[in-house]
Scaffold this motif. Structure first.
Motif, mmCIF file in Angstrom:
data_model
loop_
_atom_site.group_PDB
_atom_site.id
_atom_site.type_symbol
_atom_site.label_atom_id
_atom_site.label_comp_id
_atom_site.label_asym_id
_atom_site.label_seq_id
_atom_site.Cartn_x
_atom_site.Cartn_y
_atom_site.Cartn_z
ATOM 1 N N HIS A 122 3.522 19.418 25.162
ATOM 2 C CA HIS A 122 3.450 20.657 24.384
ATOM 3 C C HIS A 122 2.098 21.779 24.384
ATOM 4 C CE1 HIS A 122 1.040 18.791 21.452
ATOM 5 N NE2 HIS A 122 0.606 19.849 20.892
ATOM 6 N N ASP A 142 -1.226 26.460 23.378
ATOM 7 C CA ASP A 142 -0.008 25.653 22.378
ATOM 8 C C ASP A 142 1.243 26.103 22.337
ATOM 9 O OD1 ASP A 142 1.050 24.299 19.998
ATOM 10 O OD2 ASP A 142 -0.589 24.111 19.004
ATOM 11 N N GLN A 143 2.310 25.577 22.800
ATOM 12 C CA GLN A 143 3.633 26.192 23.018
ATOM 13 C C GLN A 143 4.082 25.862 21.504
ATOM 14 O OE1 GLN A 143 5.653 25.659 26.992
ATOM 15 N NE2 GLN A 143 4.323 23.768 26.923
ATOM 16 N N GLU A 144 4.087 24.754 20.862
ATOM 17 C CA GLU A 144 4.856 24.854 19.625
ATOM 18 C C GLU A 144 4.545 25.841 18.642
ATOM 19 O OE1 GLU A 144 5.550 20.169 19.263
ATOM 20 O OE2 GLU A 144 3.896 20.836 18.342
ATOM 21 N N ASN A 145 3.222 26.169 18.534
ATOM 22 C CA ASN A 145 2.659 27.162 17.807
ATOM 23 C C ASN A 145 2.713 28.538 18.316
ATOM 24 O OD1 ASN A 145 2.485 25.311 15.436
ATOM 25 N ND2 ASN A 145 0.781 24.561 16.402
#
Length: 228
Positions: A123, A147-150
């Motif tokens: 992620h 940070d791909q999730e955020n």
């Protein structure tokens, strides 16, 4: 993660930038080749879940006067399922997107970003941002953390320390969400390890070691590309 082929790097980094290509391209004018734009594409770094690939495209503007040439780059993050492509430009001092118009003075600047490691889960991406100036002793690394999730991109380096050079080694084995740097002054025999988080918080890390995740993939697209 697979080892890259041995290359010369200004900071002797375990994740070398294509310095041989930079120097050969910078001297192209002296060898009778035209000035202009030259391009280089890095190897791709595949995430552990094989969902994403990261690579960078480096652009060099060669000038008749060697010290006025400049190098810029952009990091690309590709979703291998959808084909979506995200362009990421670090926020470090010398970084500048070569694919957008800019009034920034770029003469002599070197700003090269290359992917270093994914997180274990895939992620998050860690990239090395190397910055320097032609004909100077200035050279240091930044860590670009995507940070791909955020949906967050941070560019960090060791803070509140006296040093001339910082070398990004990878993730910290003791703290997998922190970037591990080797930090020191030019000419000193002993350099020290420090970790940095996404907010720039810097702590000493004696005895730590770097870890990396992901698989380096070579392709017909990597290496020097067509000059314009």
């Amino acid at each position: 993660m697979s080892n890259q082929s041995v290359q010369v790097d200004p900071l002797n980094s375990p994740h070398p930038v294509p310095w041989g290509w930079v120097m050969a391209t910078a001297t192209a004018k002296a060898l009778g080749h035209p000035t202009g734009l030259y391009y280089y594409r890095s190897q791709s770094l595949l995430s552990p879940d094989r969902q994403y690939a990261a690579y960078s495209r480096i652009q060099m503007q060669v000038q008749p006067e060697f010290f006025r040439s400049h190098v810029t780059s952009v990091l690309f993050l590709e979703n291998l399922q959808t084909g979506d492509l995200q362009a990421i430009t670090p926020s470090s001092p010398l970084a500048d997107n070569p694919f957008l118009d800019s009034n920034a003075e770029l003469d002599g600047r070197i700003s090269i970003v290359i992917p270093v490691s994914w997180s274990q889960t895939g992620h998050c991406l860690l990239a090395r941002e190397f910055e320097s100036l032609f004909c100077s002793s200035i050279a240091s690394d930044y860590a670009v953390i995507v940070d791909q999730e955020n949906n967050r991109v941070r560019t960090v380096s060791p803070l509140h320390l006296q040093y001339t050079n910082a070398v990004l080694l990878g993730w910290s084995a003791n703290n997998l969400d922190r970037a591990l740097f080797q930090v020191g002054n030019m000419g000193d025999e002993h350099w020290h390890l420090w970790t940095v988080d996404v907010d720039g918080c810097t702590v000493p890390a004696p005895g730590d070691r770097p870890v990396t995740f992901g698989q380096i993939m070579s392709s017909v697209w990597m290496g020097p590309q067509v000059q314009t």
